[in-house]
Scaffold this active site. Structure first.
Site: not given
Ligand code: NI
Length: 189
Positions: A51, A93-94, A46, A137
Site C-alpha cells: 500500500q 481499507c486505507l 492496519g 485483510h
Molecule cells: Ni487494506
C-alpha cells in the site's frame, strides 16, 4: 521516520504479489517505522507494505480500542496455517478512502510469521475479533488480493466505489469461497 503516500485502488501495484523478506535489515526496520507513522497519520488499524509501494511481505497492525489496549504488531512473511468458521465483516481499507462494505472472512485464524527479531512466531486470533479480520485483510494485500474481492453485495459496493471516485469491482478477481458460503448459511445478514 516519515509518513508515506498510501496508494489508492486502481494502481497496479496493489494487484502484485509481494516478495519474501530474508532479513530484518536496517532498511526493513525503517520501512516498518514509516508504515506505523503512515498508518497512524491516516487513522488506520492496519497497513501492508504494497500500500506504500513496497512489494515486501510485511504488514503492521494496531488493533487497540479504548476498552481493549493491544500492542503494535509487525508480521513479516506471514502464512495462515489454520482457519475455522466464517463471519461477515464490515471492512474498509486505507487504499479505498471512505468505502466500507461487508465481506466474508474466516472466523478464526492461526498465523505463522517472523517478528522484528527474525524469530518465527505463531499466533491464533480468536473468533470474529478485529485482530482476526485485520490479519486476513492485510495478508491478502501481500498476494495482490483486496477486500472487495470478498464482497457480499457487488452492486451496492460498486455504487459506493463510484461515489468515492474509485474504479468498480474487478469481477475476474472475485474469489469463490464455497467453504465460507456454506458456513454462513443460516447466518442473519
Ligand atoms: Ni487494506
Amino acid at each position: 521516520m516519515a509518513v508515506l503516500k498510501v496508494i489508492n485502488y486502481g494502481e497496479p501495484v496493489l494487484r502484485q504479489e509481494a516478495e519474501k523478506v530474508t532479513k530484518v535489515s536496517a532498511k526493513i526496520q525503517k520501512l516498518v517505522a514509516d508504515m506505523f507513522d503512515t498508518m497512524y497519520a491516516y487513522n488506520g488499524c492496519g497497513l501492508a507494505a504494497p500500500q506504500v509501494g513496497e512489494l515486501k511481505r510485511i504488514f503492521v497492525l494496531d488493533c487497540s480500542t479504548d476498552e481493549n489496549p493491544m500492542p503494535q504488531m509487525v508480521f513479516i512473511n506471514p502464512v495462515i496455517v489454520k482457519r475455522d468458521g466464517a463471519i461477515i465483516s464490515r471492512e474498509g481499507c486505507l487504499s479505498f478512502p471512505g468505502v466500507y462494505t461487508d465481506v466474508k472472512r474466516y472466523g478464526s485464524v492461526t498465523v505463522r510469521y517472523m517478528d522484528m527479531k527474525g524469530k518465527t512466531q505463531t499466533m491464533t486470533a480468536q473468533e470474529g475479533t478485529l485482530l482476526c479480520r485485520a490479519i486476513q485483510h492485510e495478508l491478502d494485500h501481500l498476494n495482490g488480493v483486496l477486500f472487495v474481492d470478498h464482497v457480499i453485495d457487488r452492486f451496492t459496493t460498486d455504487q459506493l466505489l463510484s461515489e468515492h471516485q474509485l474504479p468498480p469491482i474487478e469481477p475476474e478477481k472475485m474469489i469463490e469461497e464455497p467453504e465460507l458460503d456454506q458456513a454462513l448459511q443460516g447466518v442473519a445478514l
